[in-house]
Design an enzyme around this catalytic site. Structure first.
Site, PDB file in Angstrom:
ATOM      1  CB  THR A  92     -17.429  12.033 -16.086  1.00  0.00           C
ATOM      2  OG1 THR A  92     -18.396  13.020 -16.429  1.00  0.00           O
ATOM      3  CG2 THR A  92     -18.044  11.077 -15.065  1.00  0.00           C
ATOM      4  CG  HIS A  93     -16.059  13.921 -19.980  1.00  0.00           C
ATOM      5  ND1 HIS A  93     -15.739  13.296 -21.158  1.00  0.00           N
ATOM      6  CD2 HIS A  93     -17.243  13.370 -19.577  1.00  0.00           C
ATOM      7  CE1 HIS A  93     -16.682  12.417 -21.473  1.00  0.00           C
ATOM      8  NE2 HIS A  93     -17.611  12.440 -20.521  1.00  0.00           N
ATOM      9  CB  SER A 131      11.139  27.055  -6.962  1.00  0.00           C
ATOM     10  OG  SER A 131      11.747  27.955  -7.850  1.00  0.00           O
ATOM     11  CE  LYS A 166       5.934  26.747  -8.051  1.00  0.00           C
ATOM     12  NZ  LYS A 166       6.297  26.495  -9.428  1.00  0.00           N
ATOM     13  CD  GLU A 199       5.484  17.937 -10.800  1.00  0.00           C
ATOM     14  OE1 GLU A 199       4.827  18.848 -11.308  1.00  0.00           O
ATOM     15  OE2 GLU A 199       6.612  18.124 -10.303  1.00  0.00           O
ATOM     16  CE1 TYR A 219      21.075 -17.481 -20.861  1.00  0.00           C
ATOM     17  CE2 TYR A 219      22.898 -17.916 -22.347  1.00  0.00           C
ATOM     18  CZ  TYR A 219      22.291 -17.121 -21.394  1.00  0.00           C
ATOM     19  OH  TYR A 219      22.906 -15.959 -20.982  1.00  0.00           O
TER      20      TYR A 219
END
Ligand code: ARG
Length: 462
Positions: A156-157, A278, A284, A291, A318
């Site tokens: 948590t947190h 990369s 990398k 993402e 419409y």
């Protein structure tokens, strides 16, 4: 000249107007729905005696020819036709002649036509998204079944909290995706009514049979009010909202995949097939997939807010503003479909580093709550006091440089002599996890029953 211009116009539309007004560049995606709707409409017109058998047959054959021309890439899309509805009708008239082709639009308006086509698209794609989401739940369930003993820190947190097993963690996501499936399902049911036959806004004087076209097109019934039929875009808003919530869930999972694949966590390793490189740093391997899942969620929210805003000030019925309803929906639908598929593959191909998960459990005094629970259960100490004593024990463990799960019984007794000889038994990570055996808890037994429930739901769905 666009065919929607009647004899009332004395001048041609300007080139600028054609470009501004046209939706063909994006609504051509609706060609199958448009032709399907026209086939049902023409058939109904014939059964009602509005078209002759020969006319209806010529129209149906002509529409099928248009369909195959579009599918084969032979169809010429011309912006002057304004939208897919006019483009299909114009080509039909070229094939069957204006005399017959011009009869297809009897007892219909583009207003009910576009509402129909768009709704057919939304309904079809709701089912696709549901299928992709169910596939994702199945993958999560497969991983969960193999990981009911895989310990990791529950947080948590974003701070270590209590030990849990990986299956339990993944079940939380399965619950979210299950609600998503149910949400798409209930939207489908609520909106499964046909606008066709609403005509421009007020119905039509022709003796049409709306029940017939509704059934033919897979709807439960016609919508009950023609004005609502042409003005309603709730179905589009619902799919945008449903996709927004779905993507929010995907994004939260993606965020964890990003964290978990970082050097700091290393709980998982994403497969090479679903990692990117990369251009400068040769070592990398980047988590571009999760993402992008996280990033695309923003655009999907924008599509929802966009359409809500377009609709909020529109008088009945419409208004051309409503042409702005489509691009955001197409974008969100396509984003959801590819997102679900790539997330599924990313999960299937990633490896789970159980050792790193376990090592992480040795930090953060995950079983501290168990010492407090022990004092309550075995020494009859009120929880609030037990909580305080446990805090002192944790501070002592920190001084000694050990985790609370590793501290000796002698040290514990020095903190409070009401701590019994058997206390450390309750502080192991496994004991801590299995102690939480309340319904819905992380204990292995409780996790297994959640797995069963999820399997039952999957089997019962459909
Ligand atoms: N292209 C229009 C749309 O997408 C079709 C309906 C046009 N109707 C009209 N009366 N101008 O909304």
């Amino acid at each position: 000249m666009a065919k929607s211009r009647s004899g009332v116009f004395k001048k041609e539309a300007s080139e600028l107007l054609n470009r501004f007004n046209a939706s063909l560049s994006f609504d051509k995606k609706l060609y199958e729905e448009d032709i399907k709707g026209s086939l049902a409409h023409a058939d109904m017109l014939e059964k009602q005696g509005i078209l002759t058998k020969d006319e209806a047959k010529a129209i149906a054959d002509g529409l099928k020819t248009v369909l195959s021309e579009i599918k084969n890439g032979k169809f010429v899309f011309d912006i002057q036709d304004e939208d897919i509805h006019m483009a299909v009708e114009k080509r039909l008239s070229e094939i069957v002649g204006k005399e017959i082709g011009g009869k297809l639009h009897t007892a219909r308006s583009r207003n009910d036509q576009v509402a129909l086509d768009f709704k057919l698209y939304v309904q079809k794609n709701s089912l696709h998204i549901m299928t992709f989401t169910i596939n994702l739940i199945k993958t999560l369930l497969d991983i969960a079944k193999k990981n009911t003993d895989t310990l990791l820190p529950g947080m948590t947190h974003l701070q270590h909290a209590q030990p849990i097993n990986l299956a339990f963690h993944l079940l939380a996501y399965m619950c979210m995706f299950r609600r998503d499936v149910e949400r798409f399902d209930s939207s489908y049911e609520r909106n499964n009514f046909s606008p066709l036959g609403s005509a421009a806004l007020a119905g039509t004087p022709y003796p049409i049979n709306r029940e017939k076209t509704a059934k033919e097109l897979g709807f439960d019934a016609p919508v009950s009010n023609a004005m609502d039929g042409v003005s309603d875009r709730d179905f589009a808003l619902e799919i945008l909202f449903n996709i927004s919530v779905l993507m929010m869930h995907i994004s939260r999972l993606a965020e964890e995949l990003i964290l978990w694949s970082s050097m700091e966590f290393r709980f998982i390793t994403l497969s090479d097939e679903y990692s990117t490189g990369s251009s400068i740093m040769p070592q990398k391997k980047n988590p571009d997939v999760p993402e992008l899942l996280r990033g695309k969620t923003g655009r999907v929210y924008g599509n929802l807010i966009g359409l809500l805003t377009v609709l909020k000030g529109l008088p009945l019925a419409y208004n051309k503003d409503m042409q702005e309803d489509k691009e955001g929906v197409f974008d969100s639908v396509e984003t959801a479909a590819i997102s679900l598929q790539i997330l599924n593959e990313t999960l299937k191909t990633m490896s789970i580093n159980k050792d790193n998960m376990l090592k992480a459990c040795a930090k953060g005094n995950l079983s501290a709550t168990d010492l407090a629970d022990y004092l309550v259960t075995h020494s009859n100490i009120p929880f609030r006091e037990a909580h305080f004593i446990t805090g002192k024990a944790v501070a002592r463990a920190e001084e000694l440089g050990v985790d609370i799960s590793q501290i000796s019984i002698e040290e514990l007794k020095k903190v409070d002599d009401r701590i019994g000889d058997d206390a450390t038994v309750f502080l192991s990570l496994e004991a801590s996890m299995n102690a939480r055996n309340s319904k819905g808890g992380t204990a292995k037994s409780a996790t297994l029953s959640q797995i069963n429930d999820m399997e039952d739901w999957l089997n019962g769905f459909k």
